[in-house]
Scaffold this active site. Structure first.
Site, short mmCIF file in Angstrom:
data_model
loop_
_atom_site.label_atom_id
_atom_site.label_comp_id
_atom_site.label_asym_id
_atom_site.label_seq_id
_atom_site.Cartn_x
_atom_site.Cartn_y
_atom_site.Cartn_z
N SER A 412 -0.23 2.20 1.42
CA SER A 412 -0.45 2.29 -0.03
C SER A 412 -1.50 3.35 -0.36
O SER A 412 -1.42 4.01 -1.38
CB SER A 412 -0.97 0.98 -0.60
OG SER A 412 -0.25 -0.09 -0.12
N HIS A 433 6.99 3.63 0.28
CA HIS A 433 6.03 2.68 -0.25
C HIS A 433 6.74 1.63 -1.08
O HIS A 433 7.13 1.89 -2.22
CB HIS A 433 4.96 3.43 -1.07
CG HIS A 433 3.89 2.52 -1.59
ND1 HIS A 433 3.30 2.70 -2.82
CD2 HIS A 433 3.33 1.42 -1.06
CE1 HIS A 433 2.40 1.74 -3.00
NE2 HIS A 433 2.42 0.95 -1.96
#
Ligand code: 3H9
Length: 660
Positions: A412, A433
């Protein structure tokens, strides 16, 4: 088959006569939308069939892989051109000769409404059917809210229409939306069915009585639909129309539906949702990938089976991939397996899969060690977000997988370029992601790293799409698009608190605007400790003249990490979000320490300031080339962070001057 006589009714609509059955084909690329030309052609075909003695029945089908993708969205915003779709649909239903829909592919919106007006529906096994109009801020406008309930009942129609949910043929068949499913193209079966029907009384959907239902079941479906709709107007309007379908004549129901459709079509929400629709199509066009073919992926390795890894694994199993989940030891592997099996159990409970589907998925799952990844075509790493752990892992992985295997990190906040640098082929790495829970959340940021090869990026996008996700491509920066904007949002929300607004006021203002949850409720849900750790890491390099809010640090020092510890910005007695005098005291003390006299902050100011910082950060991301287009930023915020889709996203709001 007998004679085949081609007849053209308009540019998009032609027909051939097959043994007395007029087979009408809609050919209006890319999705056979019900444009003005298509509508006039289809109406002419139905009228022609009505007047020709040689024609005993009609089949309507689509060319290519779509039946009809709905009304032509590009026509919205322009004056309506005759014939309107309801007129075409009425002509089909009222036809004295049987009309059979041969649903060869997607029948959506006006496409399904055409099919519902037919007297018999046969679908190919790959078709999908649905009334997704609410996703465009409108209600079905050609009979969908009145005819679908006559086939499936009010409760089911509410569930499907108010959520804009499409169904595959198996579900459509069991619900009674279609009458028959065939493998491959349904046209031949439809001709046979049409011939049979020519000697029978016609079953007109609009004339059917509504199925008898338990009023409590209807109420539950309505409550559920309305609670999901948040501030969106269309689902609530659709629910009204569907509920009243049983109370009055078809004609009255259709008239009210049409009036509602026209009113909503010109609303701000519908305009914003059309922006979102076209934003999604634009996001699929990635510069630099024209003509680039993704690699074939059949087996996906997932490293880590925590919350994120297990969600990714379930998504991949649902999409038909073979999945190898990697864990460090037998105990973690067992826990990982249980987590995945548990998610599949939940899918059974909610009716999304059956027991056989669960068993089949588990057959495609294996759990092993990194060594077992030599057969993987793509490996997605989803372990703890620590650079040393990740670089060490990728270094090892690099030596085990095939040279053409695509590697992806789910980090992240870490720098994926640094992770790529730990491998001998940095060009085969990209970021994927996912958002938690990964088997539910639609957004995937596909990160184009400094050296990512086009084919690798294309593979990441293709896989995300096959998982049913919405891939949005972005470049490398801390937090990528979403978390970077979210950091700015967090900062501004905390400024607002220091200025005088209470967290509960800020949350109420944002929830009232349409966010699923206000920022402080989100912070507490996600946990405050990760942002705290980041702030501590950044402390040494922070510009001392920059405004810095210490409230969250104080809360963390007290062990208030959010919901998981029972308190954060709020307290959670019995799990219920409650204003906590202890947190209030911390806020007051921090304001006092800085000599700030709190002022009243209006909800308009709260919303305006928070939206403005999102747009400003979005502009910065565009200027830095991290985001490709403003609409990509909107998609990220809508699909990953609860921004209300019917507002169009922060960049759209700023561009259109729609701040409160
Ligand atoms: C409605 O029907 C109202 C009625 O109830 C009332 C009437 C009175 N119109 O998605 P793709 C374009 S509301 C115009 O990548 P796929 C799209 O922009 C409508 N254009 O393809 C793109 O163009 P470009 C309810 C449309 O194969 C290209 O087609 N219907 C429309 O992945 C390819 O699109 C819907 O909401 C349209 N209706 O998926 C269905 N649809 O290449 C919306 C698509 O220039 N459509 N385009 O970027 C879909 O869900 C998908 O497009 C579909 C095909 C599943 C059909």
């Amino acid at each position: 088959m007998g004679e085949v006589t081609p007849i053209r009714f308009s540019e998009a609509v032609s027909a051939s006569l097959e043994d007395g059955v007029l087979v009408v084909t809609i050919d209006n690329p890319p999705v056979n939308a019900a444009s003005a030309d298509m509508r006039s052609g289809l109406l002419a075909a139905i009228r022609h069939a009505g007047t020709e003695d040689a024609i005993s029945a009609v089949v309507i089908t689509g060319a290519g892989k779509t039946f009809v993708g709905g009304a032509d969205i590009k026509e919205f915003g322009q004056p309506a051109t005759e014939p309107i779709l309801p007129e075409v649909v009425e002509a089909i239903e009222k036809s004295s000769k049987p009309v059979v829909a041969a649903i060869n592919g997607a029948a959506l919106g006006g496409g399904l409404e055409i099919a519902l007006a037919c007297h018999h529906r046969i679908a190919g096994d790959r078709a999908i059917l649905g009334l997704p109009e609410v996703k465009l801020g409108i209600v079905p406008g050609a009979g969908g809210t009145q005819r679908l309930p006559r086939l499936v009942g009010i409760a089911k129609a509410v569930e499907l229409i108010a959520a804009g949910r499409s169904v595959a043929v198996s579900e459509a068949l069991s619900l009674g939306i279609i009458d028959q499913v065939v493998a491959g193209n349904p046209a031949a079966g439809a001709v046979a069915a049409a011939r049979d029907l020519a000697s029978q009384p016609l079953r007109r959907t609009g004339e059917l009585a509504l199925p008898v239902e338990d009023p409590q079941v209807i109420d539950e479906a309505v409550d559920k639909a309305l609670s999901r709709a948040r501030r969106g107007a269309a689902p609530a309007e659709a629910v009204q129309l569907i509920r009243r379908a049983g109370e009055r004549s078809l004609a009255e129901g259709l008239a009210e539906e049409r009036a509602t459709f026209l009113r909503l079509r010109d609303s701000d929400q519908a305009k914003a949702l059309r922006h979102v629709f076209f934003a999604e199509r634009a996001a699929a066009k990635v510069p630099g990938l024209e003509g680039v073919e993704p690699r074939t992926v059949r087996t996906i390795g997932v490293i880590g089976s925590g919350l994120m890894g297990s969600g990714i694994a379930v998504s991949a199993l649902n999409a038909g991939y073979r999945v190898i989940v990697v864990e460090q030891d037998a105990e973690a592997a067992e826990k990982g397996f249980d987590r995945i099996a548990g998610l599949l159990d939940r899918a059974i409970k909610s009716g999304r899969i059956d027991a056989a589907g669960r068993a089949e998925r588990l057959l495609r799952l294996s759990i092993g060690s990194v060594q077992d990844l030599s057969t993987a075509d793509l490996v997605i790493e989803a372990v703890f977000d620590d650079l040393d752990v990740k670089t060490e892992l990728f270094e090892k992985l690099d030596k085990i997988v095939r040279p053409d295997t695509v590697l992806a990190t789910n980090t992240s906040y870490l720098d994926p370029d640094a992770i790529a640098a730990a491998t001998s082929r940095p060009e085969r790495l990209c970021g994927l992601h996912f958002f938690s829970p990964a088997h539910v959340m639609r957004l995937v940021e596909v990160v184009r790293c400094g050296k990512t090869a086009p084919e690798v990026l294309a593979t990441g996008i293709a896989v995300a799409r096959r998982l049913g996700k919405l891939p949005v491509v972005c470049g490398v920066c801390e937090g990528f698009i979403g978390n970077r904007i979210f950091s700015a949002y967090r900062r501004e929300a905390e400024f607002l608190v220091e200025d005088g607004a209470w967290p509960q006021e800020i949350d109420a203002a944002m929830e009232d605007y349409g966010f699923a949850m206000g920022p402080f409720a989100v912070f507490d849900l996600a946990g405050l400790e990760i942002a705290w750790a980041r702030r501590k890491r950044q402390a040494a390099t922070r510009n001392p003249s920059e405004r810095y809010i210490e409230i969250a640090d104080r809360l963390c020092e007290m062990g208030r990490f959010g919901q998981k510890t029972g308190s954060g910005w709020y307290a959670y007695p019995d799990g219920k979000r409650t204003v906590d005098p202890e947190a209030t005291a911390v806020i007051e003390a921090c304001r006092k320490a800085k000599g700030i006299a709190p002022r009243r902050v209006s909800s308009d100011e709260i919303v305006s300031r928070l939206l403005a910082v999102m747009a400003a950060e979005g502009d910065a991301l565009l200027a830095e080339g991290i985001a490709e287009r403003a609409s990509d930023v909107d998609l990220v915020m809508i699909n990953g962070y609860g921004f209300p889709a019917h507002k169009g996203g922060p960049m759209y709001v700023a561009k259109e001057g729609l701040h409160p």
